[in-house]
Design an enzyme around this catalytic site. Structure first.
Site, PDB file in Angstrom:
ATOM      1  CB  SER A   1      34.922  10.125  50.918  1.00 38.05           C
ATOM      2  OG  SER A   1      33.895  11.088  50.875  1.00 38.05           O
TER       3      SER A   1
ATOM      4  CE1 TYR B   1      31.498   6.550  53.479  1.00 35.45           C
ATOM      5  CE2 TYR B   1      31.647   8.905  53.140  1.00 35.45           C
ATOM      6  CZ  TYR B   1      31.738   7.616  52.650  1.00 35.45           C
ATOM      7  OH  TYR B   1      32.083   7.404  51.329  1.00 35.45           O
TER       8      TYR B   1
ATOM      9  CB  ILE C   1      29.641   8.893  43.130  1.00 36.17           C
ATOM     10  CG1 ILE C   1      30.988   9.610  43.377  1.00 36.17           C
ATOM     11  CG2 ILE C   1      29.635   8.153  41.795  1.00 36.17           C
ATOM     12  CD1 ILE C   1      31.369  10.689  42.390  1.00 36.17           C
TER      13      ILE C   1
END
Ligand SMILES: NC(=O)c1ccc[n+]([C@@H]2O[C@H](COP(=O)([O-])OP(=O)(O)OC[C@H]3O[C@@H](n4cnc5c(N)ncnc54)[C@H](O)[C@@H]3O)[C@@H](O)[C@H]2O)c1
Length: 250
Positions: free
Chosen positions: A137, A155, A188
């Protein structure tokens, strides 16, 4: 005259296939001639041409059985797309325990890739070829926006680890003809981002973070994965392909 498809004759294992980027890869790779094995922790509902196996990427015994079952049916595993992933928002429903959430995000996003790759690489080594694509990412490259999350969000570190795992693996397995690359998508439109984008003002903030002024689509990431899966990227390994509408170019 039959036209050559980009993945004709190849076998592709795709994790996290039930939703978003993984599901788009299933459809695109299948249309390009690949035999697909779609896996997800959830039940899938693809057509009968797609082999669908429910499997948790964090469970080593399940991964081992999965690879053995694939090899009974197909003689090779040419492509692995590691798309299974979670965020702190959906890692464990109904808990606010930040340490449990931290562990689960790391377990799925990082250890999950380690486990599946471990078994697939053994197969790819004997074939002397293969392409592994890890969904990292932009959050593995830049810090998470302060408007959207807590500083101790697991994350971004999990995706930074995916990028490093990709580079290290690429270095080690290049000698066997195996390529390993990461894709770093911007935001996204998938189930993963739904809980953020259902709030219109948050959606506008997110869109504005991308110089292209919008979020990306799962198909746009799948197209990048197709390139890395195909022989068109034959001299590309250890790379980190940004599919982010310019997010990290600012
Ligand atoms: N959507 C985004 O904005 C975005 C941006 C950058 C990177 N990514 C990464 O791309 C990948 C795919 O994301 P997405 O947007 O398609 O998410 P998604 O939530 O739509 O799909 C993820 C899939 O992974 C599956 N999964 C979760 N835990 C699993 C486990 N333990 N074992 C097997 N399957 C499991 C889920 O059931 C789901 O079907 C993820 O790694 C994600 O971190 C997404």
């Amino acid at each position: 005259m039959t036209s050559q498809k980009r993945l004709d004759g190849k076998t592709a294992l795709i994790t996290g296939a039930n939703s978003g980027i993984g599901a788009s890869c299933v459809k695109l790779f299948s249309a390009q001639g690949a035999n697909i094995i779609a896996t997800d922790i959830d039940r899938m509902n693809f057509n009968n041409e797609i082999i669908q196996i429910q499997s948790d990427v964090t469970k080593s015994d399940e991964a081992k059985k999965l690879i053995n079952d694939i090899l009974i049916r197909f003689k090779s595993i040419d492509i692995l797309v590691n798309s299974a992933g979670v965020t702190s928002r959906n890692a464990i429903p109904d808990t606010n325990n930040d340490e449990e959430i931290w562990d689960r995000v790391m377990e799925v996003n990082v250890k999950g890739i380690f486990i599946i790759s471990k078994y697939v690489i053994e197969v790819m080594k004997t074939q002397k070829q293969g392409s592994i694509i890890n969904l990292a990412s932009i959050m593995g490259v830049v810090g998470y926006p302060e408007t959207l999350g807590t500083p101790l969000n697991p994350y971004p570190p999990s995706k930074g680890a995916v990028i490093q795992l990709t580079k290290t693996l690429a270095n080690h397995v290049a000698q066997y003809g195996i390529r390993v690359n990461a894709i770093c998508p911007g935001f996204i439109e998938t189930n993963m981002t739904k809980s953020l984008t259902k709030n219109q003002s948050t959606k506008k903030i997110i869109e504005g973070l991308h110089p292209m002024g919008r979020m990306g689509k799962a198909e746009e990431v799948a197209n990048a994965a197709l390139f890395l899966a195909s022989d068109e990227s034959s001299f590309i390994t250890g790379s980190n392909l940004l599919v982010d509408g310019g997010y990290t170019a600012k």
